[in-house]
Design a protein around this motif. Structure first.
Motif, mmCIF file in Angstrom:
data_model
loop_
_atom_site.group_PDB
_atom_site.id
_atom_site.type_symbol
_atom_site.label_atom_id
_atom_site.label_comp_id
_atom_site.label_asym_id
_atom_site.label_seq_id
_atom_site.Cartn_x
_atom_site.Cartn_y
_atom_site.Cartn_z
ATOM 1 N N ALA A 185 0.839 -1.207 0.000
ATOM 2 C CA ALA A 185 0.000 0.000 0.000
ATOM 3 C C ALA A 185 0.869 1.250 0.000
ATOM 4 C CB ALA A 185 -0.927 -0.004 1.210
ATOM 5 N N MET A 186 1.945 1.225 0.767
ATOM 6 C CA MET A 186 2.846 2.385 0.823
ATOM 7 C C MET A 186 3.525 2.611 -0.515
ATOM 8 S SD MET A 186 3.911 4.794 2.833
ATOM 9 C CE MET A 186 4.427 6.086 1.707
ATOM 10 N N GLU A 187 3.933 1.550 -1.184
ATOM 11 C CA GLU A 187 4.578 1.704 -2.492
ATOM 12 C C GLU A 187 3.610 2.311 -3.507
ATOM 13 O OE1 GLU A 187 7.860 1.286 -3.005
ATOM 14 O OE2 GLU A 187 7.837 0.947 -0.840
ATOM 15 N N ILE A 188 2.349 1.916 -3.461
ATOM 16 C CA ILE A 188 1.346 2.494 -4.370
ATOM 17 C C ILE A 188 1.108 3.966 -4.031
ATOM 18 C CG2 ILE A 188 -1.092 2.406 -5.042
ATOM 19 C CD1 ILE A 188 -0.904 -0.660 -4.642
ATOM 20 N N LEU A 189 1.055 4.266 -2.739
ATOM 21 C CA LEU A 189 0.828 5.643 -2.303
ATOM 22 C C LEU A 189 1.966 6.566 -2.726
ATOM 23 C CD1 LEU A 189 -0.911 7.665 -0.702
ATOM 24 C CD2 LEU A 189 0.278 6.886 1.373
ATOM 25 N N ARG A 190 3.160 6.010 -2.892
ATOM 26 C CA ARG A 190 4.298 6.841 -3.303
ATOM 27 C C ARG A 190 4.066 7.512 -4.657
ATOM 28 N NH1 ARG A 190 8.366 6.081 0.310
ATOM 29 N NH2 ARG A 190 8.490 4.023 1.291
ATOM 30 N N LEU A 191 3.238 6.921 -5.508
ATOM 31 C CA LEU A 191 2.992 7.526 -6.823
ATOM 32 C C LEU A 191 2.384 8.926 -6.688
ATOM 33 C CD1 LEU A 191 1.630 4.416 -8.764
ATOM 34 C CD2 LEU A 191 3.905 5.404 -8.920
ATOM 35 N N PRO A 192 1.213 9.079 -6.050
ATOM 36 C CA PRO A 192 0.684 10.440 -5.904
ATOM 37 C C PRO A 192 1.520 11.317 -4.978
ATOM 38 C CG PRO A 192 -0.705 8.884 -4.713
ATOM 39 C CD PRO A 192 0.243 8.070 -5.536
ATOM 40 N N LEU A 193 2.190 10.725 -3.980
ATOM 41 C CA LEU A 193 3.036 11.536 -3.109
ATOM 42 C C LEU A 193 4.193 12.148 -3.890
ATOM 43 C CD1 LEU A 193 3.264 9.415 0.175
ATOM 44 C CD2 LEU A 193 1.963 11.522 -0.183
ATOM 45 N N ASN A 194 4.785 11.373 -4.788
ATOM 46 C CA ASN A 194 5.861 11.919 -5.619
ATOM 47 C C ASN A 194 5.350 13.041 -6.517
ATOM 48 O OD1 ASN A 194 8.397 10.607 -5.038
ATOM 49 N ND2 ASN A 194 7.514 8.719 -5.824
ATOM 50 N N LEU A 195 4.156 12.871 -7.050
ATOM 51 C CA LEU A 195 3.580 13.936 -7.878
ATOM 52 C C LEU A 195 3.354 15.195 -7.038
ATOM 53 C CD1 LEU A 195 2.428 14.953 -10.547
ATOM 54 C CD2 LEU A 195 0.198 14.041 -9.832
ATOM 55 N N ILE A 196 2.821 15.026 -5.841
ATOM 56 C CA ILE A 196 2.611 16.177 -4.948
ATOM 57 C C ILE A 196 3.943 16.889 -4.696
ATOM 58 C CG2 ILE A 196 2.077 16.810 -2.552
ATOM 59 C CD1 ILE A 196 -0.103 14.579 -2.666
ATOM 60 N N GLY A 197 4.987 16.103 -4.430
ATOM 61 C CA GLY A 197 6.293 16.689 -4.167
ATOM 62 C C GLY A 197 6.866 17.431 -5.349
ATOM 63 N N VAL A 198 6.782 16.828 -6.528
ATOM 64 C CA VAL A 198 7.340 17.462 -7.728
ATOM 65 C C VAL A 198 6.557 18.724 -8.084
ATOM 66 C CG1 VAL A 198 7.666 17.186 -10.213
ATOM 67 C CG2 VAL A 198 8.394 15.387 -8.654
ATOM 68 N N ARG A 199 5.250 18.656 -8.022
ATOM 69 C CA ARG A 199 4.442 19.850 -8.301
ATOM 70 C C ARG A 199 4.758 20.960 -7.299
ATOM 71 N NH1 ARG A 199 -1.715 17.667 -9.701
ATOM 72 N NH2 ARG A 199 -1.303 17.038 -11.870
ATOM 73 N N ALA A 200 4.950 20.589 -6.046
ATOM 74 C CA ALA A 200 5.256 21.589 -5.018
ATOM 75 C C ALA A 200 6.601 22.259 -5.278
ATOM 76 C CB ALA A 200 5.244 20.943 -3.634
ATOM 77 N N ILE A 201 7.585 21.473 -5.719
ATOM 78 C CA ILE A 201 8.894 22.056 -6.052
ATOM 79 C C ILE A 201 8.754 23.083 -7.165
ATOM 80 C CG2 ILE A 201 11.128 21.565 -7.126
ATOM 81 C CD1 ILE A 201 11.162 18.926 -5.583
ATOM 82 N N TYR A 202 8.000 22.747 -8.211
ATOM 83 C CA TYR A 202 7.832 23.685 -9.328
ATOM 84 C C TYR A 202 7.073 24.934 -8.903
ATOM 85 C CZ TYR A 202 10.044 21.062 -13.049
ATOM 86 O OH TYR A 202 10.980 20.453 -13.851
ATOM 87 N N ARG A 203 6.066 24.775 -8.057
ATOM 88 C CA ARG A 203 5.349 25.953 -7.566
ATOM 89 C C ARG A 203 6.270 26.848 -6.749
ATOM 90 N NH1 ARG A 203 1.064 22.346 -6.619
ATOM 91 N NH2 ARG A 203 1.652 22.192 -4.419
#
Length: 310
Positions: free
Chosen positions: A284-302
């Motif tokens: 479950a944690m490995e699957i959750l990493r997908l949207p968490l990584n997107l949140i992180g990358v989008r936050a860096i760009y913002r």
């Protein structure tokens, strides 16, 4: 050789107790003249310091320091500044080590010093992730335990003079993440050699995933994004961009794998709950990493655009 094991801690008393007990049960060779465990309580609110002061006789190697909550980087700095060792071992307070842990680091360091003719190296031990609180050292080594980081303070040993020559941890890293990898960039520029030390094993305990952890995990991604740009401003290189995932490649990967955000932390909850209920919190944690990584990358760009970085 005298060794100082430096550990910052914040509200981790139950696993910290196991960490400290393991460090009291070390077996080592005559190369080690002795060791101390320099623990810096970073303003814990769970009674860490009071419990330790009441149980000091159980931990004869322990040196307890306290500070107002300022983060692990400043905690490590305080620990180093108050240490007696000529070698510093950094670990986290949720790491439970084997009895040969200190000896393995020291042997690898001495062998490398003799080969090099200087002390410009550090040893990087093995970190095995586990959610088994009762028996953390029973966890097998897994593919996802492999780390490609250059310098991560979960399990490293380094000559104190070399560490001080590089400079200690930058206090600008006030939120979660990157302060150790930034110090690693300075060590890299000094041509300090990374020496793998797989026999120095630490078992990194963390709670198995539960749905109520998701808001905290999202908060951590936003903090990591802010600190990532502190890292990048200090070292504006292509390599650091890749480390912090501040590239179009990473943006493309995580946008694509989440169908541009259609797969997110909200609509994944039923699947995650099902996997957790069936006994697969790791998956479950490995699957959750997908949207968490997107949140992180989008936050860096913002954050980058708001600061005028491109």
């Amino acid at each position: 050789m005298f060794i100082s094991v430096v550990i910052p801690t914040y509200n981790r008393l139950p696993i910290l107790q196991k960490c400290l007990i393991a460090l009291e049960n070390q077996v080592f060779s005559s190369d080690i003249k002795g060791y101390e465990v320099v623990l810096v309580d970073d303003g814990s609110t769970d009674g860490t310091s009071s419990w330790l002061r009441g149980n000091l006789t159980k931990f004869p190697h322990l040196k307890l320091l306290e500070q107002l909550h300022a983060g692990p980087g400043q905690g490590r700095n305080k620990g180093v500044e108050n240490s007696l060792g000529d070698v510093i071992i950094f670990i986290d307070s949720d790491l439970v080590v084997t009895e040969s842990f200190i000896d393995s680091h020291s042997r690898s360091l001495i062998n490398t010093w003799n080969k090099r003719g200087d002390r410009f190296c550090f040893t990087y031990g093995a970190v095995i992730n586990t959610s088994n609180f009762e028996y953390p050292t029973s966890e097998p080594h897994k593919l996802r335990d492999i780390s490609f980081a250059y310098f991560a303070t979960g399990n490293v040993a380094i000559d104190k003079n070399v560490l001080e020559a590089a400079g200690l941890f930058d206090p600008a890293f006030k939120l979660y993440g990157w302060e150790d990898l930034e110090l690693g960039e300075r060590l890299r520029r000094m041509n300090v050699e990374l020496v793998k030390c797989p026999k120095a094993v630490g078992y990194h305990w963390h709670k198995a995933l539960s749905i109520d952890q998701i808001p905290s995990l999202i908060r951590i991604e936003h903090e990591r994004a802010k600190m990532a740009l502190v890292f990048f401003r200090k070292h504006p290189s292509r390599r650091v961009r890749f480390i912090i995932q501040f590239t179009l490649f990473h943006r493309f990967i995580w946008e694509t794998l989440t169908l541009f955000g259609l797969i997110n932390t909200t609509n994944l909850k039923p699947l995650l709950q099902y996997l957790i209920r069936k006994g697969y919190p790791g998956l479950a944690m490995e699957i959750l990493r997908l949207p968490l990584n997107l949140i992180g990358v989008r936050a860096i760009y913002r954050e980058a655009y708001s600061q005028g970085l491109h």
